[in-house]
Design an enzyme around this catalytic site. Sequence first.
Site, PDB file in Angstrom:
ATOM      1  N   GLY A 108       0.809  -1.221   0.000  1.00  0.00           N
ATOM      2  CA  GLY A 108       0.000   0.000   0.000  1.00  0.00           C
ATOM      3  C   GLY A 108       0.833   1.257   0.000  1.00  0.00           C
ATOM      4  N   TYR A 170      -2.653   3.704   3.920  1.00  0.00           N
ATOM      5  CA  TYR A 170      -1.327   3.462   4.490  1.00  0.00           C
ATOM      6  C   TYR A 170      -1.219   4.075   5.884  1.00  0.00           C
ATOM      7  CZ  TYR A 170       3.833   3.556   4.676  1.00  0.00           C
ATOM      8  OH  TYR A 170       5.148   3.406   5.027  1.00  0.00           O
ATOM      9  N   LEU A 203      16.617   7.294   3.388  1.00  0.00           N
ATOM     10  CA  LEU A 203      16.846   7.291   1.942  1.00  0.00           C
ATOM     11  C   LEU A 203      16.881   5.856   1.414  1.00  0.00           C
ATOM     12  CD1 LEU A 203      17.324   9.302  -0.378  1.00  0.00           C
ATOM     13  CD2 LEU A 203      19.769   8.981  -0.035  1.00  0.00           C
TER      14      LEU A 203
END
Length: 268
Positions: A108, A170, A203
């Site tokens: 999701g 989500y 990241l």
Amino acid sequence: MLTRTYRFTKGRTMTTLEGKVAIITGARRGIGRAEALTLAGAGAKVVVCDIVFDDEMTSLQDEIAAAGGESLAFACDVTKKDDIDHVVAQTIATYGRVDILVNNAQTGLTPVPWEELSDKLFTQSFESGPLASFRFMQACFPYMKAQGWGRIINTSSGASRGGVPNFGHYAAAKGAIASLTYAAATDWGQYGITANVIYPAILTPALKGYLEAEPSRRAEMEARVPVRYVGDPLDDLGPIVLFLASDASGYLTGHPFFVDGGAGQGPR
């Protein structure tokens, strides 16, 4: 890899996980991969699983082995209870114990406008997130309880606190994971099991691809982070997960950890 060991009173150590066994879900890439490498580098035997077993899983095992670590790897669809039970059963059959559970898997991840958000997608978000986390926790609990020691590390998201458009499915799933963590901390602390939840802004390969698609995106994102950079999975998230998996965190349970360079500004 992390090799330094910090010793504390009562025999506690922060970075030594020798003799411990960890299960990490969603370990094929990104955050889960960094968590697996970190815990293996500290001496834990790691059991890694993801929805597919591919070259990335093989390379993860190779990297762990090259550093002197030990691992098992499985394909595991976390929306299927039988897959989850199989991973835990094979962990016990091979190593005889499970000490650390890191729930990282989640589907999701694509934003969807509210008017297009379906029951199916909403349900899938919950099946892969809080329900899967619950099932793994429940499967590991008897072994952790019997040995009087366990570490649960669940993964939420800053999106659960708002501020990210079109992520209702989500956000709701990630918010439920946090609540599940706090409930487990309440009930399981008496057995030497801690349960904490991380909110990483890191990241990952997916985020890196998004930022690099437009030259201005990374600078704009980093400008919103007080430390002025987006964290690396190994260097910035790894030590936090290692701490939460270690003896040193034994007096911390039911806590949110915002690994986000200050961007989240703490809990709401």
